[in-house]
Design a protein around this motif. Structure first.
Motif, mmCIF file in Angstrom:
data_model
loop_
_atom_site.group_PDB
_atom_site.id
_atom_site.type_symbol
_atom_site.label_atom_id
_atom_site.label_comp_id
_atom_site.label_asym_id
_atom_site.label_seq_id
_atom_site.Cartn_x
_atom_site.Cartn_y
_atom_site.Cartn_z
ATOM 1 N N ALA A 5 -4.616 -14.141 -4.653
ATOM 2 C CA ALA A 5 -5.398 -15.366 -4.671
ATOM 3 C C ALA A 5 -6.812 -15.145 -4.153
ATOM 4 C CB ALA A 5 -4.715 -16.439 -3.834
ATOM 5 N N ILE A 6 -7.724 -15.848 -4.776
ATOM 6 C CA ILE A 6 -9.087 -15.926 -4.272
ATOM 7 C C ILE A 6 -9.104 -17.126 -3.348
ATOM 8 C CG2 ILE A 6 -11.480 -16.423 -4.891
ATOM 9 C CD1 ILE A 6 -10.936 -14.941 -7.545
ATOM 10 N N THR A 7 -9.539 -16.902 -2.112
ATOM 11 C CA THR A 7 -9.561 -17.989 -1.137
ATOM 12 C C THR A 7 -10.860 -18.779 -1.273
ATOM 13 O OG1 THR A 7 -10.483 -16.512 0.536
ATOM 14 C CG2 THR A 7 -8.079 -16.782 0.508
ATOM 15 N N ILE A 8 -10.703 -20.089 -1.227
ATOM 16 C CA ILE A 8 -11.837 -20.998 -1.371
ATOM 17 C C ILE A 8 -11.834 -21.995 -0.228
ATOM 18 C CG2 ILE A 8 -12.868 -22.830 -2.788
ATOM 19 C CD1 ILE A 8 -11.615 -21.490 -5.240
ATOM 20 N N LEU A 9 -12.991 -22.176 0.390
ATOM 21 C CA LEU A 9 -13.182 -23.270 1.321
ATOM 22 C C LEU A 9 -13.991 -24.320 0.577
ATOM 23 C CD1 LEU A 9 -13.065 -24.745 4.013
ATOM 24 C CD2 LEU A 9 -15.035 -23.366 4.776
ATOM 25 N N LEU A 10 -13.373 -25.468 0.344
ATOM 26 C CA LEU A 10 -13.998 -26.585 -0.355
ATOM 27 C C LEU A 10 -14.433 -27.609 0.682
ATOM 28 C CD1 LEU A 10 -14.653 -28.329 -2.891
ATOM 29 C CD2 LEU A 10 -12.262 -29.116 -2.781
ATOM 30 N N VAL A 11 -15.724 -27.921 0.707
ATOM 31 C CA VAL A 11 -16.238 -28.885 1.667
ATOM 32 C C VAL A 11 -16.795 -30.075 0.882
ATOM 33 C CG1 VAL A 11 -17.742 -29.263 3.659
ATOM 34 C CG2 VAL A 11 -16.827 -26.964 3.198
ATOM 35 N N GLU A 12 -16.048 -31.153 0.894
ATOM 36 C CA GLU A 12 -16.379 -32.357 0.120
ATOM 37 C C GLU A 12 -15.857 -33.575 0.860
ATOM 38 O OE1 GLU A 12 -17.596 -35.110 -2.007
ATOM 39 O OE2 GLU A 12 -18.030 -33.190 -2.975
ATOM 40 N N ASP A 13 -16.742 -34.517 1.166
ATOM 41 C CA ASP A 13 -16.325 -35.677 1.950
ATOM 42 C C ASP A 13 -15.807 -36.835 1.108
ATOM 43 O OD1 ASP A 13 -19.050 -35.993 1.077
ATOM 44 O OD2 ASP A 13 -19.230 -37.693 2.435
ATOM 45 N N ASP A 14 -16.045 -36.831 -0.195
ATOM 46 C CA ASP A 14 -15.520 -37.880 -1.060
ATOM 47 C C ASP A 14 -14.080 -37.512 -1.428
ATOM 48 O OD1 ASP A 14 -15.842 -40.264 -2.867
ATOM 49 O OD2 ASP A 14 -15.434 -38.711 -4.378
ATOM 50 N N ALA A 15 -13.131 -38.271 -0.903
ATOM 51 C CA ALA A 15 -11.714 -37.921 -1.052
ATOM 52 C C ALA A 15 -11.268 -37.765 -2.509
ATOM 53 C CB ALA A 15 -10.834 -38.921 -0.310
ATOM 54 N N LEU B 290 -13.723 -21.818 9.269
ATOM 55 C CA LEU B 290 -14.387 -20.510 9.265
ATOM 56 C C LEU B 290 -14.085 -19.681 10.512
ATOM 57 C CD1 LEU B 290 -17.805 -21.535 7.705
ATOM 58 C CD2 LEU B 290 -16.013 -20.140 6.634
ATOM 59 N N THR B 291 -13.608 -20.319 11.572
ATOM 60 C CA THR B 291 -13.209 -19.542 12.751
ATOM 61 C C THR B 291 -11.851 -18.882 12.528
ATOM 62 O OG1 THR B 291 -12.156 -21.421 13.858
ATOM 63 C CG2 THR B 291 -14.492 -21.016 14.363
ATOM 64 N N GLN B 292 -11.073 -19.410 11.573
ATOM 65 C CA GLN B 292 -9.750 -18.872 11.303
ATOM 66 C C GLN B 292 -9.759 -17.763 10.259
ATOM 67 O OE1 GLN B 292 -7.327 -22.255 10.349
ATOM 68 N NE2 GLN B 292 -7.793 -23.270 12.281
ATOM 69 N N SER B 293 -10.647 -17.863 9.265
ATOM 70 C CA SER B 293 -10.711 -16.832 8.231
ATOM 71 C C SER B 293 -12.009 -16.972 7.442
ATOM 72 C CB SER B 293 -9.523 -16.953 7.267
ATOM 73 O OG SER B 293 -9.611 -18.160 6.546
ATOM 74 N N SER B 294 -12.342 -15.904 6.747
ATOM 75 C CA SER B 294 -13.531 -15.937 5.897
ATOM 76 C C SER B 294 -13.089 -16.102 4.448
ATOM 77 C CB SER B 294 -14.349 -14.664 6.061
ATOM 78 O OG SER B 294 -13.629 -13.551 5.606
ATOM 79 N N PRO B 295 -13.568 -17.145 3.783
ATOM 80 C CA PRO B 295 -13.173 -17.350 2.386
ATOM 81 C C PRO B 295 -13.947 -16.425 1.460
ATOM 82 C CG PRO B 295 -14.740 -19.020 3.039
ATOM 83 C CD PRO B 295 -14.461 -18.186 4.265
ATOM 84 N N LYS B 296 -13.393 -16.171 0.309
ATOM 85 C CA LYS B 296 -14.113 -15.432 -0.730
ATOM 86 C C LYS B 296 -15.211 -16.316 -1.318
ATOM 87 C CE LYS B 296 -14.936 -12.165 -3.721
ATOM 88 N NZ LYS B 296 -15.784 -11.067 -3.289
ATOM 89 N N VAL B 297 -14.924 -17.631 -1.397
ATOM 90 C CA VAL B 297 -15.849 -18.591 -1.992
ATOM 91 C C VAL B 297 -15.971 -19.824 -1.108
ATOM 92 C CG1 VAL B 297 -16.280 -20.086 -3.998
ATOM 93 C CG2 VAL B 297 -15.269 -17.824 -4.329
ATOM 94 N N LEU B 298 -17.202 -20.259 -0.916
ATOM 95 C CA LEU B 298 -17.480 -21.539 -0.271
ATOM 96 C C LEU B 298 -18.053 -22.457 -1.341
ATOM 97 C CD1 LEU B 298 -17.985 -23.490 2.161
ATOM 98 C CD2 LEU B 298 -20.223 -22.387 2.387
#
Length: 167
Positions: free
Chosen positions: A12-22, A52-60
Motif C-alpha cells: 500500500a501507498i500510505t496517504i495522509l488526507l487533510v480535509e475539514d469538509d466531512a 505525522l509524529t506516528q509515521s511519514s506518509p508517501k503522499v500528503l
C-alpha cells in the motif's frame, strides 16, 4: 482521525488526507481505499501534525483552508521533515498567492476542487510516479506567468535577456 486499511498493507501507498469538509473527506477516503491505498484522514492541522509524529506518509493530500491554520504551514513542515513525501494540494483556492505559496514551500501537485478528477487514484499514482498533476487552469496560469517578461523590462533594456555587444 480515520484509518482505512488496504487488503495488501505491504504494497500500500500510505496517504495522509487533510480535509475539514466531512463529505469531501469521506468521498476521497472511500475512493482511495477502494483503489488500495492506506489512508489516514485528519480534519485540522493539529490532527495532521499528530499523524505525522506516528509515521511519514508517501503522499500528503491537503486542503489549504483548515480551521486551525493555513495548509501552507503543513506543506512547509512536511517538506522539511519528510523530503521524500509527495505533496498535492486539493483546494478551492486558485488565486496566484495560494498557488505560488503552496508550490514554493513544497507542493508538487495542485488540484482545484471544482475541476477535481473523477479518478483520484490515478492522479495519486501520477504523483508517486514523479509527475506533477495540476488542474488545467492552474497550469495555464503558471505557463503564462513564467513566460511573461518581467515587469518594466523591454527587451534590449532587460539585462536578463539582452545580449552583450561586441566592441
Amino acid at each position: 482521525m480515520t484509518l482505512l486499511n488496504d487488503e495488501r498493507p505491504s504494497q500500500a501507498i500510505t496517504i495522509l488526507l487533510v480535509e475539514d469538509d466531512a463529505p469531501t473527506s469521506w468521498r476521497l477516503q472511500d475512493a482511495l481505499a477502494k483503489a488500495g491505498f492506506q489512508v489516514t484522514a485528519a480534519a485540522t492541522l493539529a490532527e495532521a501534525r499528530a499523524c505525522l509524529t506516528q509515521s511519514s506518509p508517501k503522499v500528503l493530500l491537503t486542503d489549504l483552508q483548515l480551521p486551525d491554520r493555513h495548509g501552507v504551514d503543513l506543506i512547509r513542515e512536511t517538506r522539511q521533515r519528510f523530503p521524500d513525501t509527495e505533496i498535492m494540494v486539493i483546494s478551492i483556492l486558485g488565486d496566484e498567492e495560494s498557488v505560488i505559496s503552496a508550490i514554493t514551500v513544497g507542493a508538487t501537485g495542485y488540484l482545484l476542487k471544482d475541476a477535481f478528477p473523477t479518478d483520484i487514484a490515478a492522479t495519486v499514482h501520477e504523483l508517486v510516479a514523479g509527475h506533477s498533476p495540476i488542474s488545467a487552469s492552474i497550469a495555464r496560469f503558471i505557463v503564462r506567468r513564467s513566460s511573461a517578461p518581467p515587469a518594466r523590462c523591454w527587451g534590449w533594456a532587460c539585462p536578463a535577456i539582452s545580449t552583450p555587444r561586441s566592441g
